[in-house]
Design a protein around this motif. Sequence first.
Motif, mmCIF file in Angstrom:
data_model
loop_
_atom_site.group_PDB
_atom_site.id
_atom_site.type_symbol
_atom_site.label_atom_id
_atom_site.label_comp_id
_atom_site.label_asym_id
_atom_site.label_seq_id
_atom_site.Cartn_x
_atom_site.Cartn_y
_atom_site.Cartn_z
ATOM 1 N N LYS A 40 0.976 -1.392 -0.163
ATOM 2 C CA LYS A 40 0.089 -0.006 -0.142
ATOM 3 C C LYS A 40 0.748 1.181 0.103
ATOM 4 O O LYS A 40 0.594 2.455 -0.458
ATOM 5 C CB LYS A 40 -1.006 0.069 1.144
ATOM 6 C CG LYS A 40 -0.271 -0.030 2.562
ATOM 7 C CD LYS A 40 -1.502 -0.169 3.537
ATOM 8 C CE LYS A 40 -2.031 -1.599 3.670
ATOM 9 N NZ LYS A 40 -3.137 -1.819 4.531
ATOM 10 N N ASP A 69 -5.110 -5.713 -0.705
ATOM 11 C CA ASP A 69 -5.517 -5.095 0.580
ATOM 12 C C ASP A 69 -7.189 -5.601 0.566
ATOM 13 O O ASP A 69 -7.971 -5.304 -0.392
ATOM 14 C CB ASP A 69 -5.538 -3.675 0.653
ATOM 15 C CG ASP A 69 -5.114 -3.119 1.896
ATOM 16 O OD1 ASP A 69 -5.548 -3.801 2.912
ATOM 17 O OD2 ASP A 69 -4.721 -2.044 2.179
ATOM 18 N N SER A 70 -7.466 -6.155 1.647
ATOM 19 C CA SER A 70 -8.852 -6.705 2.015
ATOM 20 C C SER A 70 -9.945 -5.791 1.542
ATOM 21 O O SER A 70 -10.906 -5.867 0.833
ATOM 22 C CB SER A 70 -9.152 -7.288 3.122
ATOM 23 O OG SER A 70 -8.876 -6.423 4.185
ATOM 24 N N GLU A 71 -9.868 -4.446 2.018
ATOM 25 C CA GLU A 71 -10.919 -3.291 1.757
ATOM 26 C C GLU A 71 -10.852 -2.787 0.618
ATOM 27 O O GLU A 71 -12.119 -2.749 -0.130
ATOM 28 C CB GLU A 71 -10.453 -2.148 2.833
ATOM 29 C CG GLU A 71 -10.356 -2.495 4.239
ATOM 30 C CD GLU A 71 -9.312 -3.228 4.672
ATOM 31 O OE1 GLU A 71 -8.323 -3.305 3.981
ATOM 32 O OE2 GLU A 71 -8.871 -3.256 6.099
ATOM 33 N N ASN A 87 -2.679 2.239 9.400
ATOM 34 C CA ASN A 87 -3.068 1.390 8.570
ATOM 35 C C ASN A 87 -4.305 2.017 7.834
ATOM 36 O O ASN A 87 -4.189 2.004 6.529
ATOM 37 C CB ASN A 87 -3.212 0.161 8.915
ATOM 38 C CG ASN A 87 -3.394 -0.913 7.775
ATOM 39 O OD1 ASN A 87 -2.760 -0.938 7.084
ATOM 40 N ND2 ASN A 87 -4.664 -1.506 7.801
ATOM 41 N N GLU A 126 -4.721 3.426 3.928
ATOM 42 C CA GLU A 126 -5.745 2.807 3.261
ATOM 43 C C GLU A 126 -6.633 4.086 2.683
ATOM 44 O O GLU A 126 -7.319 3.586 1.532
ATOM 45 C CB GLU A 126 -6.731 1.625 3.788
ATOM 46 C CG GLU A 126 -5.591 0.554 4.160
ATOM 47 C CD GLU A 126 -6.484 -0.450 4.844
ATOM 48 O OE1 GLU A 126 -7.566 -0.339 5.222
ATOM 49 O OE2 GLU A 126 -5.542 -1.694 5.010
HETATM 50 MG MG MG Z 1 -6.412 -3.689 4.901
#
Ligand code: MG
Length: 381
Positions: free
Chosen positions: A122, A147-149, A214, A218
């Motif tokens: 990221k 990245d999960s989001e 984090n 993000e």
């Molecule tokens: Mg994440």
Amino acid sequence: MMNSVAILGSTGSIGTQAIEVCQMHGLRVTALAANTSVDTLVKQAKELKPEILCIADESRYPALKEAAAGLGCRLLAGMDGLCEIARDSASDILLNSVVGMVGLLPTLTAIDAKKPLALANKETLVAGGALVMDAAAKNGVPIYPVDSEHSAIFQCLQGNKRSQLKKIILTASGGPFYGKTKADLQNTTVEQALKHPNWSMGNKITIDSATLMNKGLEFIEARWLFDLTPDQIEIVVHRQSVLHSAVVYQDDSMIGQMGVPDMKIPIQYALLYPDRLPCPTKPLSLTDYGTLTFAKPDYDTFDCLTACIKASEMGGSAPAIANGANEAAVAAFLARKISFLRIGELVTAAIREIPSAPLSCYEDVTAADKAARAFVANAIA
Ligand code: MG
């Protein structure tokens, strides 16, 4: 569909889970790169038989040469090695899962070579978002977020008109210190900060989750990936990490992506896009969870989050400065040289004190990063 993958950061949390996904779906792994872990890297090479092995820490190259003798792999080291893998034509896609600013040049190199990217690094987008997105658009290179989001948002955008997107909901677990005040966090130890409630991750990102840096990173990452203005991003604390993020369209319909908190789902979606095949993970049982909760973040306690949003609004080199200051501050915290709360103070001070400048090339980004690291080193000396 992609048939072959090169992995930067193969011995880390994302890298090892990506290897599981590759093995399940018969994807050939052409190259592996690690930062310092020679033993794990060579173990992976014996199993996966890649063509290239790279150790980013050049001082570990002699150890790699010795351990990988007889494997028949081409052996590389340092940033040159990472970039050679990034442009190597044997792989269909590059998974960039290195930690930190060091991932930026390999990302730009892959884009330059017109190689699709699965991006887990990221800091690449935070520090050099404008450069990366411009280059990707110019070269027609797809970037699949890992990245999960961001994977969730990317998934929710499929099959809808991007022009009709109103905003996104970026979910946050809240980290291990949810509900705490600054007074409570005064004497936080490294061990306490390294305990994350939902996700098992590397040290740097785990500390970033504890400070909410984090989520700040993000926020900036989402701006670049999805071409949003800061006011189109709402951060919502969702303790269970089941709703991985959501999007809202003009009709106020909200579409979210849910699943167990397991990075193999977003990793696999990035590598197999647009296919959705069985994944080596647990299914989500909503009734096992029973209740999902949502709350506003605490911007007063978590300075890093507030600083990142500020940096995002400032634009130019401010996000790169915030990121560089954080990387230096987290390293100092892990080395027990500064307190937990000092991380947020240093990031905030760095974007306040170091003038933000426009970014037009890679060197502009590294200059901002260097200035931020020097600022932190000076402040804690
Ligand atoms: Mg994440």
